[in-house]
Design an enzyme around this catalytic site. Structure first.
Site, PDB file in Angstrom:
ATOM      1  N   SER A 142       0.851  -1.189   0.000  1.00 31.77           N
ATOM      2  CA  SER A 142       0.000   0.000   0.000  1.00 31.77           C
ATOM      3  C   SER A 142       0.885   1.236   0.000  1.00 31.77           C
ATOM      4  CB  SER A 142      -0.895   0.017   1.249  1.00 31.77           C
ATOM      5  OG  SER A 142      -1.506   1.285   1.438  1.00 31.77           O
ATOM      6  N   TYR A 156      -2.311  -0.565  10.208  1.00 35.35           N
ATOM      7  CA  TYR A 156      -2.413  -0.945   8.790  1.00 35.35           C
ATOM      8  C   TYR A 156      -1.131  -0.577   8.039  1.00 35.35           C
ATOM      9  CZ  TYR A 156      -4.035  -0.967   3.943  1.00 35.35           C
ATOM     10  OH  TYR A 156      -4.161  -1.195   2.593  1.00 35.35           O
TER      11      TYR A 156
END
Length: 251
Positions: A142, A156
């Protein structure tokens, strides 16, 4: 360019995984799809084989946190298709809350799914690739892996940084072999996860554009790619040097 005919995609029942499956099917690739929601996989497989009758689509229900089953499912996919030419480690979780606010369980689940289960998928894939002496490992990280992120993104971002670093190490280990390793770092692409942000996600690419950009990047087999390239490649340089106070305002 090497054509990777048989492609495994984890987390393929929705979002980026489903989008990539559709794009690769249109390219005539055989697909091995797995996710927790087997009913959605069955419907997707039926749709794709009806639309592209020249391809094979095999599916398995899989919770990637069941590590032993990851190895079993990948071996079954290999038996059914003959070889595994590309494995896309895509399954992930976006839960999270600021650290120390009483949500350890949610943060732990995110790290266990994105990093520990990601490791299990990489282990299973690379073991098969070593036996074949060929293959392409793709790790979906990501953009948030570029730097530690505040608030709900902290765990995350850490998990995605971890899986990106894992891919870097695997790439270095396999550098002199015929096995390629690619890390893709998507920016904000429309998905179930971004829809939960109630429209507050900036620079959001459509699901269609995001899937197209992902597949285009994966097909090139670079070591690392920000997706879509614009604006996320230049932003990756900026975010690395922003003062923490500024990062807190924009993240």
């Amino acid at each position: 360019m090497v054509v990777r005919k048989n492609i495994v995609i984890t987390g393929a029942s929705s979002g980026l995984g489903e989008g990539m499956a559709r794009k690769f099917a249109a390219l005539g690739r055989n697909l091995a799809l797995c996710a927790r929601r087997r009913d959605r996989l069955d419907a997707l497989a039926a749709e794709l084989t009806d639309r592209y009758p020249g391809i094979r689509v095999v599916v398995r229900g899989l919770d990637v946190t069941d590590h032993d089953r990851v190895f079993t499912v990948f071996d079954e996919f290999r038996s059914e298709l003959g070889t595994l030419d590309r494995v896309i480690v895509n399954a992930g979780l976006g839960k999270g809350q600021p650290v120390g606010t009483g949500y350890f369980t949610a943060n732990r689940q995110t790290v266990e799914t994105n990093l520990v289960a990601g490791l299990a998928q990489c282990e299973a894939a690379v073991s098969i690739f070593r036996e074949q002496n060929a293959g392409h490992l793709v790790v979906v990280s990501s953009f948030s892996a570029v730097r530690g992120m505040p608030r709900n993104m902290t765990a995350y971002a850490a998990s995605k940084a971890g899986i990106a670093t894992l891919a870097d190490g695997i790439r270095a280990d396999l550098l002199t072999t015929p096995i390629a390793v690619t890390t893709v770092l998507p920016g904000y692409i429309e998905s179930e996860m971004t829809r939960r942000s109630s429209g507050r996600t900036p620079l959001l690419a459509s699901a269609e554009a995001g899937a197209r950009a992902l597949v285009k990047a994966i097909e090139r087999e670079p070591a690392r790619a920000y997706v879509p390239s614009w604006p996320w490649t230049p932003l990756s340089v900026l975010v690395k040097v922003l003062p923490t106070s500024w990062l807190r305002r924009i993240a």
